[in-house]
Scaffold this active site. Structure first.
Site, PDB file in Angstrom:
ATOM      1  N   TYR A  82      16.153 -19.952 -14.713  1.00 37.24           N
ATOM      2  CA  TYR A  82      16.751 -20.752 -15.782  1.00 37.24           C
ATOM      3  C   TYR A  82      16.017 -22.085 -15.886  1.00 37.24           C
ATOM      4  CZ  TYR A  82      21.078 -17.909 -15.382  1.00 37.24           C
ATOM      5  OH  TYR A  82      22.006 -16.901 -15.355  1.00 37.24           O
ATOM      6  N   GLU A 188      24.742 -14.821 -22.197  1.00 38.55           N
ATOM      7  CA  GLU A 188      26.010 -14.082 -22.238  1.00 38.55           C
ATOM      8  C   GLU A 188      26.956 -14.644 -23.304  1.00 38.55           C
ATOM      9  OE1 GLU A 188      27.196 -14.342 -18.098  1.00 38.55           O
ATOM     10  OE2 GLU A 188      26.259 -12.407 -17.671  1.00 38.55           O
ATOM     11  N   GLU A 268      20.315  -9.081 -15.188  1.00 38.97           N
ATOM     12  CA  GLU A 268      20.965  -9.619 -13.990  1.00 38.97           C
ATOM     13  C   GLU A 268      21.581  -8.458 -13.229  1.00 38.97           C
ATOM     14  OE1 GLU A 268      23.798 -12.763 -14.412  1.00 38.97           O
ATOM     15  OE2 GLU A 268      22.601 -13.865 -15.877  1.00 38.97           O
TER      16      GLU A 268
END
Length: 317
Positions: A82, A188, A268
């Site tokens: 990230y 998400e 993920e």
């Protein structure tokens, strides 16, 4: 006579090497989706990544190389990270890309170690961070700000941040000689109540404007229809996430409902789960992890182990 023949063979070998090396150097680097054969193409060749998530802001800089070496020894060929907005803009308009925040140095090191990179830019990243990595001061600016929506009071700061960040990302793209093969937009979003497609379209257009047309932009959502309903965005490739013991076939069928063609991707894969302070340590049966991973690999899916290195400590939570 034999010596002369050996010399000819040597010269021919050198000439052929130079020829094909020059040809390769002259070729344009590319990373694309092959929608006909449901796979990634790296420089025109089929490619599948098995990545590990390791976040630069969770590992002290002196340990970056050590952790990457361990990931390489485990057989991984990609690193996922990230970018945490709150680490880089701790106060409005004050930016920090030095030392442990030098994400460019981190990505360049990954490239030197032989990895490609999946970059998750956000602006919201979740990642078990306060406000999902959004700066705390946003709510000082407007306590009623509707985060992760088309609210102008939110977007003005998002746009300002992306105008600083994305020009730093662009030279690191694979097509520009760097290691970054794909870039994730938001995270998400299908799990968020707002379901604001205007917001996601705004981000998509912003990323495309800043990064160009030659990079794969993608999203990640839970591997069910309920999450993908608001997570799928036109122009962004949809991927899913799920953990060990999940129904692999069902999760990828959910992806296929929104991406009929292209590579299967678990962005993920959770081999375990997070620990909470004072709670019992989470453990997962190793055979279950291996079985789920095997099922994904047997389907030629690309997978990211989340997280691959000891990097998940959040002392503020």
């Amino acid at each position: 006579m034999m010596a002369k023949q050996a010399l000819y063979v040597l010269l021919l070998t050198v000439l052929l090497y130079v020829h094909f090396t020059e040809q390769k150097v002259g070729e344009k680097r590319s990373f694309t989706i092959d929608y006909e054969k449901d796979q990634w193409l790296k420089d025109g060749e089929p490619f599948r990544y098995i990545a590990g998530a390791m976040h630069y802001f969770r590992v002290p800089k002196p340990y970056w190389k050590d952790r990457m070496a361990k990931m390489a020894a485990a057989g991984l060929n990609a690193i996922q990270t990230y970018i945490s907005w709150n680490m880089h803009e701790p106060q409005p308009g004050v930016y920090n890309f030095e030392d442990g925040n030098d994400f460019a140095a981190y990505l360049q090191l990954a490239q030197e170690m032989g990895f490609v990179v999946i970059l998750r830019v956000g602006p919201y990243i979740d990642s078990e961070r306060d406000l999902g990595g959004l700066p705390f001061w946003l709510l000082q600016k407007n306590p009623h700000m509707r985060l992760r929506t088309n609210d102008p009071s939110y977007l003005q700061y998002v746009d300002r941040w992306l105008d600083v960040l994305l020009p730093k990302v662009k030279p690191l793209l694979y097509v520009n000689g760097g290691p970054v093969i794909t870039v994730q937009v938001e995270n998400e979003y299908g799990s968020y109540y707002a379901c604001d497609f205007d917001y996601m379209h705004h981000l998509r257009d912003k990323f495309r404007q800043q990064l160009g047309k030659d990079v794969v932009l993608f999203t990640t959502d839970g591997g069910t229809e309920g999450f993908l309903k608001c997570g799928k965005v036109d122009g962004l490739y949809s991927t899913v996430d799920f953990g060990s013991g999940s129904d692999v076939k069902a999760a990828f069928e959910a992806q296929r409902n929104h991406e009929p063609h292209g590579p299967l991707v678990n962005s993920e894969f959770y081999p375990g789960w997070i620990d909470h302070w004072s709670y019992k340590h989470e453990t997962v049966d190793a055979d279950r992890v291996a079985k789920t991973l095997y099922e994904m690999l047997a389907m030629n899916a690309s997978v990211t182990m989340y997280a691959a290195s000891r990097n998940r400590a959040n002392m503020t939570r």
